[in-house]
Write a protein that holds these residues in place. Sequence first.
Motif, PDB file in Angstrom:
ATOM      1  N   PRO A  77       0.801  -1.240   0.000  1.00 28.46           N
ATOM      2  CA  PRO A  77       0.000   0.000   0.000  1.00 28.46           C
ATOM      3  C   PRO A  77       0.829   1.284   0.000  1.00 28.46           C
ATOM      4  N   HIS A  78       1.951   1.311   0.743  1.00 32.47           N
ATOM      5  CA  HIS A  78       2.721   2.547   0.815  1.00 32.47           C
ATOM      6  C   HIS A  78       3.317   2.905  -0.556  1.00 32.47           C
ATOM      7  N   LYS A  79       3.772   1.902  -1.309  1.00 33.65           N
ATOM      8  CA  LYS A  79       4.292   2.161  -2.646  1.00 33.65           C
ATOM      9  C   LYS A  79       3.160   2.520  -3.610  1.00 33.65           C
ATOM     10  N   ALA A  80       2.033   1.857  -3.443  1.00 34.78           N
ATOM     11  CA  ALA A  80       0.886   2.153  -4.305  1.00 34.78           C
ATOM     12  C   ALA A  80       0.399   3.583  -4.085  1.00 34.78           C
ATOM     13  N   TRP A  81       0.398   4.033  -2.822  1.00 33.13           N
ATOM     14  CA  TRP A  81      -0.034   5.406  -2.546  1.00 33.13           C
ATOM     15  C   TRP A  81       0.935   6.422  -3.141  1.00 33.13           C
ATOM     16  N   LEU A  82       2.231   6.133  -3.101  1.00 34.25           N
ATOM     17  CA  LEU A  82       3.201   7.039  -3.734  1.00 34.25           C
ATOM     18  C   LEU A  82       2.899   7.197  -5.217  1.00 34.25           C
ATOM     19  N   GLU A  83       2.643   6.068  -5.872  1.00 36.02           N
ATOM     20  CA  GLU A  83       2.351   6.111  -7.303  1.00 36.02           C
ATOM     21  C   GLU A  83       1.046   6.849  -7.586  1.00 36.02           C
ATOM     22  N   MET A  84       0.001   6.587  -6.787  1.00 36.77           N
ATOM     23  CA  MET A  84      -1.300   7.204  -7.046  1.00 36.77           C
ATOM     24  C   MET A  84      -1.294   8.699  -6.732  1.00 36.77           C
ATOM     25  N   ILE A  85      -0.589   9.103  -5.693  1.00 37.33           N
ATOM     26  CA  ILE A  85      -0.495  10.544  -5.394  1.00 37.33           C
ATOM     27  C   ILE A  85       0.188  11.266  -6.550  1.00 37.33           C
ATOM     28  N   HIS A  86       1.231  10.642  -7.086  1.00 36.14           N
ATOM     29  CA  HIS A  86       1.907  11.217  -8.252  1.00 36.14           C
ATOM     30  C   HIS A  86       0.935  11.355  -9.421  1.00 36.14           C
ATOM     31  N   ARG A  87       0.113  10.333  -9.641  1.00 35.81           N
ATOM     32  CA  ARG A  87      -0.857  10.374 -10.737  1.00 35.81           C
ATOM     33  C   ARG A  87      -1.930  11.435 -10.486  1.00 35.81           C
ATOM     34  N   TYR A  88      -2.399  11.543  -9.243  1.00 35.08           N
ATOM     35  CA  TYR A  88      -3.430  12.538  -8.931  1.00 35.08           C
ATOM     36  C   TYR A  88      -2.924  13.952  -9.209  1.00 35.08           C
TER      37      TYR A  88
END
Length: 393
Positions: A77-88
């Motif tokens: 989850p922590h890596k996924a959130w980094l990627e999704m925040i970047h996308r947002y």
Amino acid sequence: MTGEGGDMDYAALLTKLIRFSIGLTLVVIVLGAYTRISDAGLGCPDWPGCYGQLSVPMKNAEIVRASSLFPEHIIEPHKAWLEMIHRYVAGSLGLLIAAILAVSVKVPNLPKFWPSILVLLVVFQAALGMWTVTLKLMPIIVVLHLLGGFALLSLLMVFYLVSRPYCEEHDESRTSALNPEKNLSHQRLLWATSLQKMSWIALSVLIVQIFLGGWTSSNYAALVCTSFPLCEGEWWRALNISGALTIFQHPLLMNGDSFEFGVLDYGSRVTIHLLHRFGAIITAVTLLVFSWRLIRYQLLNQSHRLLNRSAYLLIGLVMLQVGLGIANVVMHLPVILAVGHNLVAALLLLNVVFICTHLRLSYRIKERTRSAQIESRDTQMRMVTKSSRFIEK
């Protein structure tokens, strides 16, 4: 600030949007670097969502569903959130660029070329973001995605400077940096021409170095040499130029896996790393010489105080970047320093683009003014000649 029909309202809004976009682009670049350096580039194995949904799966039911959809991936989850925040944030920037194009249409006489190019670049960046995930961090795609972000930052700065005459009042306090002197000497014009050519050389060298930095990072070659100023051991025996310049690395993949953590051999990575180091020396020297010439230019042209400050800022950024580069090697690439290295590279590019564009716009004004002065003198001479002939008659 309000002109006829409220035109200046749109102009002022456009200026604010461009400024905010430049700041947000820097944020996107930093988030992208942090995501890449934290090995979170494949935190979400699909695009544009994450494990089949628009946010990171957190609930038990969502995690079970994500595991069934992507059984080969471990959900972090922590890596996924980094990627999704970047996308947002990147998506928000895309909407902002679209708003810039919409507002630009409302500003009279403003060239629509630059905002149109910005929108096309954002669309291409989105495609590169998708390919970064679907092609499993292929290095050339990762580098192109990085360069696309830097290109967007540069074009926003160019558009900001180009749009100023259309978006701001033409008072002396705002446009003094672009106003030519009343009496232009031939020496100053020649110096400005030479300086403009060198600015393009400096920009080209910096872009090549940024590419080398991205190539080093995307091939996970940053930690292959941990001593300074050169690699440890007999590094010259391991050099592999052809391997370092392998753009398409699909045949090197083992078991159909991703490019994460790199697929090149040790010699190729050593070569990439050293190319980046030698490139840093060339880039630093070029930018420092360019800064020195900018400062000397002030002896001939005192009106360009903004360029003078930009020259000193460029020197400071070069020194900071060299220090960060050495610290990253010696301290084995701490995340905060590595991200800072990316940020300073973006600021260097932004500053050089600002100087190049300023010189170009100023030079064009000077050239037109000098031509007008010559034409005016010729006209006066013709009038004097005609008057003399009339008197003689």
